[in-house]
Design a protein around this motif. Sequence first.
Motif, PDB file in Angstrom:
ATOM      1  N   LEU A  45       2.799   4.108  -5.999  1.00  0.00           N
ATOM      2  CA  LEU A  45       2.875   3.180  -4.872  1.00  0.00           C
ATOM      3  C   LEU A  45       2.697   1.737  -5.340  1.00  0.00           C
ATOM      4  O   LEU A  45       3.405   0.844  -4.887  1.00  0.00           O
ATOM      5  N   LYS A  48       5.888   0.557  -6.911  1.00  0.00           N
ATOM      6  CA  LYS A  48       6.925   0.361  -5.887  1.00  0.00           C
ATOM      7  C   LYS A  48       6.610  -0.863  -5.028  1.00  0.00           C
ATOM      8  O   LYS A  48       7.479  -1.677  -4.736  1.00  0.00           O
ATOM      9  N   TYR A  49       5.345  -1.006  -4.626  1.00  0.00           N
ATOM     10  CA  TYR A  49       4.955  -2.062  -3.691  1.00  0.00           C
ATOM     11  C   TYR A  49       4.849  -3.430  -4.362  1.00  0.00           C
ATOM     12  O   TYR A  49       5.445  -4.385  -3.900  1.00  0.00           O
ATOM     13  N   TYR A  50       4.081  -3.530  -5.423  1.00  0.00           N
ATOM     14  CA  TYR A  50       3.851  -4.833  -6.050  1.00  0.00           C
ATOM     15  C   TYR A  50       4.933  -5.237  -7.034  1.00  0.00           C
ATOM     16  O   TYR A  50       5.286  -6.393  -7.136  1.00  0.00           O
ATOM     17  N   ASN A  52       7.979  -3.818  -7.166  1.00  0.00           N
ATOM     18  CA  ASN A  52       9.297  -3.559  -6.591  1.00  0.00           C
ATOM     19  C   ASN A  52      10.187  -2.808  -7.578  1.00  0.00           C
ATOM     20  O   ASN A  52      11.374  -3.078  -7.709  1.00  0.00           O
ATOM     21  N   TYR A  77       4.118   8.536   1.650  1.00  0.00           N
ATOM     22  CA  TYR A  77       4.582   8.193   2.991  1.00  0.00           C
ATOM     23  C   TYR A  77       3.962   9.124   4.027  1.00  0.00           C
ATOM     24  O   TYR A  77       3.528   8.681   5.091  1.00  0.00           O
ATOM     25  N   LEU A  85       9.824   2.226   3.190  1.00  0.00           N
ATOM     26  CA  LEU A  85       9.109   1.267   2.351  1.00  0.00           C
ATOM     27  C   LEU A  85       8.660   0.073   3.183  1.00  0.00           C
ATOM     28  O   LEU A  85       7.572  -0.452   2.985  1.00  0.00           O
ATOM     29  N   CYS A  88       5.611   1.028   5.001  1.00  0.00           N
ATOM     30  CA  CYS A  88       4.556   1.141   3.997  1.00  0.00           C
ATOM     31  C   CYS A  88       4.035  -0.242   3.617  1.00  0.00           C
ATOM     32  O   CYS A  88       2.823  -0.468   3.573  1.00  0.00           O
ATOM     33  N   ARG A  89       4.940  -1.161   3.363  1.00  0.00           N
ATOM     34  CA  ARG A  89       4.547  -2.532   3.008  1.00  0.00           C
ATOM     35  C   ARG A  89       3.756  -3.186   4.132  1.00  0.00           C
ATOM     36  O   ARG A  89       2.761  -3.863   3.883  1.00  0.00           O
ATOM     37  N   LEU A  92       0.251  -1.649   4.143  1.00  0.00           N
ATOM     38  CA  LEU A  92      -0.538  -2.104   3.000  1.00  0.00           C
ATOM     39  C   LEU A  92      -0.914  -3.573   3.132  1.00  0.00           C
ATOM     40  O   LEU A  92      -2.041  -3.963   2.811  1.00  0.00           O
ATOM     41  N   LYS A  93       0.006  -4.372   3.618  1.00  0.00           N
ATOM     42  CA  LYS A  93      -0.291  -5.791   3.825  1.00  0.00           C
ATOM     43  C   LYS A  93      -1.435  -5.937   4.824  1.00  0.00           C
ATOM     44  O   LYS A  93      -2.366  -6.720   4.603  1.00  0.00           O
TER      45      LYS A  93
END
Length: 100
Positions: A45, A48-50, A52, A77, A85, A88-89, A92-93
């Motif tokens: 994660l 993928k998140y930070y 990309n 997920y 995504l 998810c973003r 998380l944000k």
Amino acid sequence: MIIENKKKEKLNETSSDYKIKKIIFFGLLLTNEKFNLTIRETQVLFEKYYRNSNGNEIAQKLNISQQTVKTHIKNVYSKLGVNSLKECRDLLKELLEKKD
């Protein structure tokens, strides 16, 4: 342009800001009993998140197969209760902003 941005991202991995974000990110998700993510799911994660990163990049970095990356993302997920995504973003944000 995209390649230059990727190079800059990789260079920034050594910055103290990046390291702090990574520690907060891992700490937040691994200690959150509501989500119950594994260490590997959290690593996938984060990539993928930070960063990309795409599935192939994640697989290479973590030395796992692309299918395993897909499985981890699917499990993440499900555990986070999101379907994309973007969702998810957003989640998380929101979680990271609460920590600040």
